[in-house]
Design an enzyme around this catalytic site. Sequence first.
Site, mmCIF file in Angstrom:
data_model
loop_
_atom_site.group_PDB
_atom_site.id
_atom_site.type_symbol
_atom_site.label_atom_id
_atom_site.label_comp_id
_atom_site.label_asym_id
_atom_site.label_seq_id
_atom_site.Cartn_x
_atom_site.Cartn_y
_atom_site.Cartn_z
ATOM 1 N N GLN A 169 0.818 -1.212 0.000
ATOM 2 C CA GLN A 169 0.000 0.000 0.000
ATOM 3 C C GLN A 169 0.859 1.272 0.000
ATOM 4 O OE1 GLN A 169 -3.145 0.456 -0.453
ATOM 5 N NE2 GLN A 169 -3.842 -1.671 -0.405
ATOM 6 N N SER A 170 1.994 1.220 -0.651
ATOM 7 C CA SER A 170 2.927 2.347 -0.648
ATOM 8 C C SER A 170 2.372 3.574 -1.373
ATOM 9 C CB SER A 170 4.235 1.923 -1.316
ATOM 10 O OG SER A 170 5.037 3.039 -1.617
#
Length: 326
Positions: free
Chosen positions: A83-84
């Site tokens: 989920q960067s």
Amino acid sequence: MSLTAARDRLLALPHLALGALPTPVDEAPRLRDAIGMGARLVIKRDDALPFGFGGNKVRKLGLVAARAQRDGVDTLITCGGVQSNHCRATAATAARLGMACHIVANGTPPDRLTGNALLDALLGAHVHYVAQRTDRNPAMDALAGRLRAEGRTPLVIPLGASTPLGGLGLALGIGEVVRQGIVPDYIIHATSSGGTQAGLIAGCALFEVPTRIIGISADDTVDEIRHVVTSICHGMEGLLELPAGALGAESRFEADDAFIGEGYGIPTEASREAQALAARTEAIFLDHWYTAKAMAGLIAYARAGRFKDGQTVMFWHTGGQVGLFA
């Protein structure tokens, strides 16, 4: 080279306008009152950058991508968690510039794409999963080698675009704040890969403002962050042709790792309170990974009387609200 000449060199760096700048600086009187804070509280709204759902990484990528274009790069490679925010911003940058994007993500492929992972897919990024953080850099290097063998021209962008060049995007941000007529006594922000904090420290030196920069760690210890931030600042000195130590990173560095809790991305009682207060008083949205913990730090400092009446405290909102939908 003098600081004035270095500042001119910074302002002359090639830069892609990926987002509408300057970002707003919003007063936050209801949040200030809710936490019993006598000082003025303002929020630097990098979450409001319109490009690719915004965030501080857009500032970094404006410089990194400009150099990539100059060098004939056709593929951007970077890394982060599933989920960067940085990976999403890099994928958006690649899409805007007509480049391919490869992401090395540590973690398990999700059964259903949500949040940043969903946006990565919509942006056409190729995602390669590895088991651990320590696997990311070797995987990026191997991928770059394979792409070069295929005739491509890739650029490996380290975690968070936290390089000397990328970090200078935040130094430019300090100049932006000065032009907006604000010289805060404190800037509180989330810190992790170090580029944002290094850039803010460098900006204060280059624009000659006395603001104290305090990074609230999302994951690493103060000593780990200090090492990375000072190293990036030394690299900035090289880029700007300044003597070693001219940016004063060692003396200006301040960080706090007391708000991490059980680990990266795991909410704490304090971060949940910060998230709710920011939303219910100012309609500001904070994510579990970074900004809620940074705001928890600011709230704790305010309640402890660290900020004095008449001072100005700026919360630098680095974005990440997409994570609320993960």
